[in-house]
Design an enzyme around this catalytic site. Structure first.
Site, short mmCIF file in Angstrom:
data_model
loop_
_atom_site.label_atom_id
_atom_site.label_comp_id
_atom_site.label_asym_id
_atom_site.label_seq_id
_atom_site.Cartn_x
_atom_site.Cartn_y
_atom_site.Cartn_z
N LEU A 10 0.84 -1.20 0.00
CA LEU A 10 0.00 0.00 0.00
C LEU A 10 0.87 1.24 0.00
O LEU A 10 1.68 1.46 0.91
CB LEU A 10 -0.91 0.00 1.23
CG LEU A 10 -1.78 -1.25 1.40
CD1 LEU A 10 -2.73 -1.08 2.57
CD2 LEU A 10 -2.53 -1.58 0.13
N GLY A 13 -1.06 6.77 -0.23
CA GLY A 13 -1.20 8.00 0.56
C GLY A 13 -0.08 8.99 0.25
O GLY A 13 1.03 8.58 -0.10
N ARG A 17 1.72 14.53 6.64
CA ARG A 17 2.54 15.02 7.76
C ARG A 17 4.03 15.13 7.41
O ARG A 17 4.80 15.72 8.15
CB ARG A 17 2.35 14.12 8.99
CG ARG A 17 1.06 14.43 9.73
CD ARG A 17 0.78 13.42 10.82
NE ARG A 17 0.29 12.16 10.28
CZ ARG A 17 0.21 11.02 10.98
NH1 ARG A 17 0.60 11.00 12.23
NH2 ARG A 17 -0.26 9.93 10.41
C1 UD1 Z 1 -2.62 1.50 9.74
C2 UD1 Z 1 -3.58 0.51 10.39
C3 UD1 Z 1 -3.24 0.42 11.88
C4 UD1 Z 1 -1.80 0.05 12.07
C5 UD1 Z 1 -0.89 1.00 11.33
C6 UD1 Z 1 0.54 0.50 11.37
C7 UD1 Z 1 -5.69 0.63 9.17
C8 UD1 Z 1 -7.07 1.16 9.18
N1 UD1 Z 1 -4.95 0.95 10.22
O1 UD1 Z 1 -2.91 2.76 10.30
O2 UD1 Z 1 -4.07 -0.52 12.51
O3 UD1 Z 1 -1.49 0.04 13.45
O4 UD1 Z 1 -1.29 1.09 9.94
O5 UD1 Z 1 1.42 1.45 10.85
O6 UD1 Z 1 -5.30 -0.06 8.25
N2 UD1 Z 1 -2.97 3.66 2.09
C9 UD1 Z 1 -3.39 3.51 0.78
N3 UD1 Z 1 -4.66 3.85 0.45
C10 UD1 Z 1 -5.52 4.32 1.36
C11 UD1 Z 1 -5.11 4.47 2.70
C12 UD1 Z 1 -3.82 4.12 3.03
O7 UD1 Z 1 -2.61 3.08 -0.07
O8 UD1 Z 1 -6.65 4.60 0.97
C13 UD1 Z 1 -1.59 3.31 2.44
C14 UD1 Z 1 -0.80 4.48 2.97
O9 UD1 Z 1 -0.17 5.17 1.91
C15 UD1 Z 1 0.19 3.80 3.89
C16 UD1 Z 1 -0.55 2.57 4.38
O10 UD1 Z 1 -1.62 2.37 3.48
O11 UD1 Z 1 1.37 3.39 3.21
C17 UD1 Z 1 -1.10 2.73 5.79
O12 UD1 Z 1 -2.02 3.80 5.79
P1 UD1 Z 1 -2.06 4.86 6.96
O13 UD1 Z 1 -3.08 5.88 6.65
O14 UD1 Z 1 -0.69 5.33 7.27
O15 UD1 Z 1 -2.60 3.94 8.15
P2 UD1 Z 1 -2.42 4.16 9.68
O16 UD1 Z 1 -3.35 5.19 10.15
O17 UD1 Z 1 -1.00 4.36 9.97
#
Ligand code: UD1
Ligand code: CA
Length: 479
Positions: A10, A13, A17
């Protein structure tokens, strides 16, 4: 069950920040981007396919992937509607995908390949439908909490912002890395809702949905909680860099490298350092740098894509795409620019800059020189302050300095020019014509001394008074 394995990473994002025009996953961490580290660790578990979900700054991420991991597929997530949504569209783009699906986050670069392997093996051995990698941490702020029942079975994940006080007190967190069975994952993803504080499709909800569907879920707890650290801002990025630095330095010290000050030694994951190398404080070894046994580097030296041979020394210097052969000496305060090649036992000393130059065995450029676009023969001696004028304003020209040639101090060689084997250039010369073997080139005005000039032109000055005293002393000693 299918023995196929694939990985979904993934990376859609922006990482708001980070306050950057560059997407978060392309920020650098000791030789690779954050995404590059994740690509590396996922590759190590042997997936048949790797799919990266891109979105924010997709052009930049895709260009990076084309260059560094051309075998990966990308899926475009136009809007970041949550980690569950991201995985769902990745699976929709790969409808024939079966077996184990590893899901990892592009912003968590410190996971060791062995740990990911342990997760995948535990998942496959237990024939789970979903297995989550977790860690027990001192400060779980912001992270998903793993809720277990009295006998320790995983029930679900709850996100920090959706958790009640009891759940907030849980110190076991979701790493964001999982192994799933593809078919079961597809089934649960279809049931995701956005009924949470962020109004997103949470991948984390798949755990509870899987259990409710009567399928097996499990968890693997990491031994080293630093492996699951993710990067959300630049302060965390600096924290991750220190963790990785310590890991690299510890491994190298265990392999026989002396690192005098591990806190100020920064070595890229891509650099190679042989046993019995001595690294003094303040060194950075970057890119494809390789240092052979017995060499001494530092203090305060940066080597980028530079090869240093056995028993060579590079002291307080900066080198980029240079080669320093066995026993050669560099510095202090030398600047080796690209394609500077020192043969065995050559020396480039203080305040000397070189570029695109082959310096023969035992040749010496000990101080205050610039030598560019040149060859310097074996055992040639380049005196203090010699400049090769390689650039005429439009083109760069070559200068040849032969073996055993002697170029005395403060000379300028105007390229293109050849100073042959065994030729000798007098100090202060400006050499525009080739010098043949055994010849002396003197290219400077003859000295003229004018008697009485000071008394006539500078009467009464300090110089004049000193001259008068000296002349008087001479006269009286002559009597
Ligand atoms: C996520 C987890 C959380 C975990 C944490 C660990 C979820 C809901 N939560 O939270 O339980 O403890 O990671 O670091 O999964 N991304 C996409 N598309 C999206 C949203 C996110 O590709 O629509 C990618 C982001 O770019 C990132 C990763 O997914 O690389 C994680 O997303 P992020 O928003 O950072 O999740 P956290 O709030 O950190
Ligand atoms: Ca995150």
């Amino acid at each position: 069950m299918s023995s196929e394995r694939s990985a979904i990473i993934l990376a859609a994002g922006l990482g708001t920040r980070m306050k950057s025009t560059k997407p978060k996953v392309l920020h650098e961490l000791l030789g690779r981007t954050l995404l590059g580290h994740v690509l590396r660790s996922t590759k190590a578990v042997g997936p048949d396919r790797r799919i990266v979900v891109v979105g924010a700054a997709a052009d930049q991420v895709t260009a990076h992937l084309e260059q560094h991991a051309p075998d990966v597929e990308t899926v475009y997530q136009a809007e970041q509607l949550g980690t569950g949504h991201a995985v769902r569209i990745a699976l929709e783009a790969a409808p024939d995908l079966e077996g184990t699906v590893i899901v990892a986050c592009g912003d968590a670069p410190l996971l060791r390949p062995d740990t990911l392997g342990r997760l995948v093996e535990a998942h496959e051995q237990a024939a789970n439908a979903a297995t989550v990698l977790t860690a027990v941490v001192d400060d779980p702020t912001g992270l998903g909490r793993i809720v277990r029942d009295e006998d320790g079975s995983v029930l679900r994940n709850v996100e920090h912002r959706d958790a009640d006080p009891d759940e907030l007190a849980i110190s076991e967190i979701n790493s964001g890395t999982y192994a799933f069975d593809a078919a079961a994952l597809r089934e649960q993803l279809a049931k995701l809702t956005t009924a949470n504080d962020q109004g997103e499709e949470y991948l984390t909800d798949v755990l509870e949905l899987t259990r409710e569907a009567g399928l097996r879920i499990g968890a693997v707890v990491v031994d080293d909680a630093t492996e699951v650290l993710a990067c959300n801002d630049r302060a965390q990025l600096a924290g991750l860099r220190k963790v990785l630095r310590d890991r690299i330095n510890t491994d190298l010290m265990k392999s026989g490298v002396t690192i005098e000050d591990p806190d100020t030694t920064w070595i890229d994951v891509t650099a190679k350092v042989a046993p019995d190398v001595l690294l003094r404080p303040g060194c950075q070894l970057k890119g494809a740098t390789a240092v052979d046994s017995g060499a001494e580097i530092g203090p305060d030296t940066t080597l980028n894509d530079t090869l240093v041979g056995a028993d060579a020394a590079v002291v307080r210097s900066h080198a980029d795409q240079a080669t320093v052969a066995e026993g050669a000496k560099v510095g202090p305060f030398a600047h080796l620019r690209p394609a500077s090649k020192l043969a065995e036992g050559a020396k480039v000393g203080a305040f000397t800059e070189t570029k695109n130059v082959e310096i023969g065995p035992g040749a010496k450029i000990p101080h205050l020189s610039y030598i560019g676009d040149a060859t310097v023969g074996a055992k040639a001696n380049i005196g203090c302050g010699v400049i090769v004028a390689n650039y005429n304003g439009t083109s760069k020209e070559h200068t040849e300095i032969g073996g055993g040639a002697f170029v005395s101090c403060n000379s300028t060689l105007i390229a293109p020019v050849t100073v042959a084997d065994g030729a000798y250039v007098a100090a202060g010369s400006t050499v525009t014509d080739d010098v043949a073997p055994g010849e002396l080139a003197v290219a400077r005005a003859r000295q003229v001394n004018k008697e009485g000039w000071v008394a006539k032109r500078l009467p009464g000055t300090v110089v004049d008074e000193a001259a008068k005293r000296a002349l008087k002393d001479e006269e009286s000693s002559g009597e």
